[in-house]
Write an enzyme that holds these catalytic residues in place. Structure first.
Site, short mmCIF file in Angstrom:
data_model
loop_
_atom_site.label_atom_id
_atom_site.label_comp_id
_atom_site.label_asym_id
_atom_site.label_seq_id
_atom_site.Cartn_x
_atom_site.Cartn_y
_atom_site.Cartn_z
N GLY A 93 0.66 -1.19 -0.11
CA GLY A 93 -0.05 -0.05 0.07
C GLY A 93 0.74 1.24 0.21
N GLY A 97 -0.70 7.67 1.16
CA GLY A 97 -1.06 7.76 2.53
C GLY A 97 0.13 7.31 3.34
N GLY A 99 1.55 4.27 3.87
CA GLY A 99 2.62 3.71 3.31
C GLY A 99 3.50 4.45 2.39
CE1 TYR A 273 -8.93 -0.51 8.48
CE2 TYR A 273 -9.86 0.24 10.66
CZ TYR A 273 -8.79 -0.02 9.44
OH TYR A 273 -7.46 0.64 9.49
#
Length: 434
Positions: A93, A97, A99, A273
């Site tokens: 990822g 963001g 990552g 989640y």
């Protein structure tokens, strides 16, 4: 304090202004922080802002089929020449963001060659150029965590690229978050998307790389956790729904369609989640218990803080996008900028002081409470910007070893992980079977 909590509740309740669907498609502190379990679900929103703050890089606009035969990459070779004497790290990822900024922080040290494991390689290469990533210090590789075949293909391609050079560090960061979807989306293998990508995809990835990483000196695996999966935090204990794996009926039955949740109950996007993050953190504990002594690998998790300016808020009204970071900075104290959050994640795999295994790392109080007022006007203790890294405590639900063992066994069966694919041909697994 009551006013602060009231303001927090008021801002958390702005779900009337959210889009109908975001996603249809420093030194180490020496003492642990004392924590208290929080059990009252005071804030009941479809998509609480506290949950959003805890999120890593998020997949968006997911297609019906995630990984097609045409998506398989041709293996890159001769990577050993590019890597040189640097440590080799994989970040999932990494195109945006947390990552992305973690990758940048690692690259800025000059000590790492970074494999950027992403869904869209072309996008990643464009972003890397925009961020001025130094040439010859990274490569982007296709990884679709919503496809077990893609995970296996990625591992094969990684091994072809690096040749005999072992992987030093693995950062499992990518995630799917679908809180407002009324019905579940599914991975290519028939898993509910949040659990399939966030947990099962990473579970398979780590296990397929253990043999290789055991050959590296000082190897580390970090799986990004979340306060939303810990009920002893404000975001995890006070924000409905709470994470709850129940008796794992869904996961035990294979977690495939039409099974929608790990506890076997009907789909609830925000809870899906949170449940996946509980599984992530349990996986870290089980990896440590089963493999730390035999591999020397350091296994850890972390919470980066509330990234209040994440792209997840891009569809919010202008006043909200301006007010929310201020609110998190000066009222709750949970705010952390994207760059600092990335540096925190990088610290967990780079800092010599973070070599202890089975630790859940946090900063500045770890979001156990709303921040305390300080002389500089910025509340302290809520996991926000600044402060020292420390070994945080997880909730009882996360540290439940009996349940963690079952999560491991059910996950192994769900992803079809064979003994041949496991560390030392699965020989050590026999010691831990219930």
């Amino acid at each position: 304090m009551f006013r602060i909590v009231a303001l927090f509740a008021a801002l958390s309740a702005v779900h009337a202004f959210t889009p109908s669907s975001l996603n249809k498609a420093t030194p180490v502190a020496s003492t642990q922080q004392q924590t208290t379990a929080v059990s009252s679900p005071l804030f009941r929103t479809e998509q609480s802002l506290t949950e959003l703050c805890a999120l890593p890089e998020t997949y968006t606009e997911l297609p019906q089929e995630l990984y097609l035969p045409k998506d398989k990459e041709t293996p890159k070779v001769l990577g050993g020449l590019k890597i040189g004497l640097r440590k080799l790290v994989v970040v999932t990822g990494a195109s945006s963001g947390l990552g992305l900024w973690c990758a940048k922080a690692l690259l800025d040290t000059g000590r790492y060659f970074v494999v950027l494991a992403v869904r869209d390689v072309d996008k990643m290469n464009s972003v890397a150029k925009e961020m001025n990533f130094p040439q010859g210090s990274y490569t982007a590789m296709k990884l679709e965590l919503g496809s077990l075949q893609s995970v296996r293909d990625f591992v094969a391609n990684l091994k072809a690229f690096k040749s005999a050079r072992p992987l030093t560090h693995l950062v499992c960061n990518a995630a799917v978050y679908r809180p407002t979807d009324p019905e579940p989306a599914w991975t290519d293998d028939g898993f509910e998307m949040s659990m399939g990508v966030n947990h099962l995809g990473h579970f398979l990835l780590v296990n397929l790389l253990l043999d290789d990483m055991s050959r590296a000196k000082g190897a580390r695996v970090c799986i990004v956790g979340s306060i939303t999966g810990n009920t002893n935090t404000v975001g995890g204990g006070l924000v409905y729904p709470q994470a709850d794996l129940g008796n794992l009926q869904g996961l035990e039955q294979g977690m495939q369609k039409p099974i929608e949740m790990a506890d076997g109950k009907p789909f609830f996007g925000a809870k899906a989640y949170k449940d996946s993050k509980v599984c992530n953190m349990m996986t870290v504990s089980e990896l440590h218990r089963r493999y730390h002594d035999s591999t020397g690998i350091t296994f850890s998790s972390m919470y980066p803080g509330c990234i209040a300016e994440t792209a997840l808020f891009r569809e919010k009204r202008t006043w909200f996008r301006k007010a929310f970071p201020w609110f998190m900075k000066y009222v709750t104290g949970g705010y952390v900028g994207m760059e600092e959050a990335g540096q925190r994640l990088a610290q967990v795999v780079d800092d010599p002081n973070c070599d202890k295994s089975n630790v859940y790392w946090s900063w500045n109080g770890g979001a156990q409470t709303v921040g305390r007022w300080s002389e500089d006007g910025k509340p302290k203790g809520a996991g926000g910007s600044g402060g020292e890294i420390f070994e945080n405590q997880q909730s009882d639900a996360v540290t439940n070893q009996d349940k963690a063992e079952k999560v491991w066994e059910f996950s192994k069966k769900a992803v079809g992980l064979s003994e041949k694919e496991m560390f030392k041909g699965g020989k050590l697994e026999k010691e831990f079977r219930p």
